[in-house]
Enzyme design. Structure first.
Site, PDB file in Angstrom:
ATOM      1  N   ASP A   1       0.845  -1.201   0.000  1.00 63.56           N
ATOM      2  CA  ASP A   1       0.000   0.000   0.000  1.00 63.56           C
ATOM      3  C   ASP A   1       0.877   1.247   0.000  1.00 63.56           C
ATOM      4  OD1 ASP A   1      -2.479   1.134  -0.146  1.00 63.56           O
ATOM      5  OD2 ASP A   1      -2.946   0.961   1.973  1.00 63.56           O
TER       6      ASP A   1
ATOM      7  N   ASP B   1      -4.263  -2.914  -4.485  1.00 65.64           N
ATOM      8  CA  ASP B   1      -3.508  -1.669  -4.279  1.00 65.64           C
ATOM      9  C   ASP B   1      -2.012  -1.834  -4.490  1.00 65.64           C
ATOM     10  OD1 ASP B   1      -5.862  -0.395  -3.632  1.00 65.64           O
ATOM     11  OD2 ASP B   1      -5.625  -0.685  -1.492  1.00 65.64           O
TER      12      ASP B   1
ATOM     13  N   ASP C   1     -11.737   0.774   6.733  1.00 66.17           N
ATOM     14  CA  ASP C   1     -10.685   1.106   5.768  1.00 66.17           C
ATOM     15  C   ASP C   1      -9.493   1.773   6.438  1.00 66.17           C
ATOM     16  OD1 ASP C   1     -12.058   0.284   3.369  1.00 66.17           O
ATOM     17  OD2 ASP C   1     -13.333   2.037   3.615  1.00 66.17           O
TER      18      ASP C   1
END
Length: 464
Positions: free
Chosen positions: A194, A240, A419
């Site tokens: 990420d 991601d 999230d």
């Protein structure tokens, strides 16, 4: 990491009675004050420093040493996903021998199968959500627990549980499940994971042997798959990750991670190319890679990844909208899409497909619809990804999509796992989680977010 609070029911038990956790429920971890004993037939198995789970038929627990990992200095409007982590495991890389297959994919891997409704998410709904709900909403919540959703292997410590799930699926199929059940998992543990956001930084760092550790993680997944060659298994590979190499290469952490991402994903695609496996690489969403400036380079990159992995037969295509909110199809592009002509996922995959095919890959797609039930959304911008307000559960998982390019609607992101945190003092705070279109207060990424679950359930379309 997941960090659950005990239910009120547990706190009210008489002090002379030892509470027992239900199968698949949490039974330990840092900060846990609930039941630590499991019901008959289960053993409390430690997955990492923050989480232990009651597993059926387990005989030993996995113990890990942990260290704090991962910082970044830049935020961007990308998607993020469940399952951040701070654990690290030092292991030796070894490649298991076993069958691989090469050539062209052979049809929709979802056709003729039902997706696995994993007991882990079901336990979250039953032990965390329902106890604080009443009436019709509680009944509807129980139905959500039965919806298939992907299991996230977001730290290496969770890989042993994959065998437990595969064994459970095997048992269901031997008992006559009709149609047979397919396992659905997310491979998500890249070093410097990420790279363009903060909320879901992972356990491995490139500078600390992360590539070798990741390969050991993949080897462990391969070993589980080889133990269950009769269980049809579908994998989403690294949300991601590659999309950041198209749009966020100017971010130092992403440019520094580029070679490692490509090497690690290449290794994963080759090692997991097994006869009982189908794979889809994450490809962002239309609001990310659908722009004219991004879609061509994206197609070239994904096709190259496919070819560099020797065109693995198990690699069926790309996963879109993972952990995001976009519509499958919408009549008019909303203002927050800011002129992006590929504003929904149908437009996106139909624009991407011919470019991929021209570059040498006849790919297909799956779409995460777990949180896209409300259209248009209440996003300020299509790149706003963190705990967006006003969302609802979307189209149920199905291979009946009505589109030749789309193999299935799926729920990759478990609804109500946060999230990212809205706590501005937290190490993994990302500014997106403080935007006005983000629901607050929010817990750390991956932790249960009750208010978000109730929002998703109330706004579900179709309704429960």
């Amino acid at each position: 990491m997941k960090n659950f609070a005990p239910s009120l029911a547990l706190s009210l038990l008489l002090p002379t009675v030892q509470a027992q956790q239900t199968m698949w429920g949490q039974c330990g971890g840092a900060g846990w004050s609930g039941a630590t004993d499991c019901v008959a037939g289960g053993v409390c198995s430690t997955q990492n420093a923050y989480y232990a789970q009651c597993l059926p038929g387990a005989t030993t627990a996995t113990t890990l040493s942990t260290t704090s990992k991962g910082t970044t200095t830049t935020t961007t409007s990308s998607t993020t996903s469940t399952g951040g982590g701070s654990s690290s495991t030092t292991t030796k890389t070894s490649t298991s021998a076993g069958p691989t297959v090469t050539g062209s994919p052979s049809g929709n891997p979802f056709s003729g199968y039902q997706q696995y409704a994993n007991p882990y998410y079901s336990s979250e709904v039953h032990t965390l959500a329902i106890p604080s709900m009443t009436g019709a909403l509680a009944v509807k919540a129980s139905a959500v627990a039965d919806v298939p959703s992907f299991v996230w292997l977001d730290v290496a410590a969770k890989v042993p549980t994959m065998g437990t799930y595969l064994e459970n699926i095997r048992a269901k199929n031997k008992a006559g499940a009709n149609p047979p059940v397919a396992g659905i998992f997310v491979v998500y543990d890249l070093p410097d994971r990420d790279c363009a956001a903060l909320a879901s930084n992972g356990e491995y760092a490139i500078a600390d042997g992360g590539i070798a550790k990741y390969k050991a993680y993949i080897d462990a997944i391969r070993a589980q798959l080889l133990k269950y060659p009769d269980v049809h298994t579908i994998l989403v590979i690294e949300p991601d990750s590659l999309a950041n190499l198209i749009t966020n290469i100017n971010v130092a952490k992403c440019s520094g991670a580029k070679d490692a991402y490509l090497e690690c994903i290449n290794y994963a695609l080759k090692q997991l190319n097994l006869p009982n496996v189908a794979m889809y690489i994450d490809a962002g969403h239309g609001g990310w890679l659908g722009w004219d400036a991004n879609i061509g380079p994206a197609a070239e990159m994904y096709a190259k990844v496919y070819k560099d992995a020797d065109a693995p037969a198990a690699l069926r295509g790309l996963a879109v909208n993972v952990a995001n909110y976009n519509a499958w199809t919408i009549d008019t592009c909303p203002s927050y899409t800011q002129g992006n002509k590929n504003c929904d996922e149908k437009r996106y995959i139909h624009a991407l497909y011919p470019l991929l095919k021209a570059a040498g890959w006849d790919a297909r797609f799956i779409m995460d619809t777990g949180r896209n039930g409300v259209q248009p959304t209440k996003q300020q911008a299509q790149g706003d990804w963190c705990n967006v307000i006003g969302t609802g559960f979307g189209i149920r998982p199905s291979s009946e999509t009505g589109d030749d390019l789309l193999d299935a609607f799926v729920w990759v992101k478990p609804g109500a796992e946060s999230d990212g945190t809205s706590d501005t003092t937290a190490a993994r705070y990302d500014a997106h989680c403080g935007y006005t279109d983000a629901l607050k207060p929010a817990p750390e990424a991956g932790q249960w977010f009750q208010a978000y679950f109730e929002q998703l359930l109330t706004n579900a379309n179709p309704a429960f």
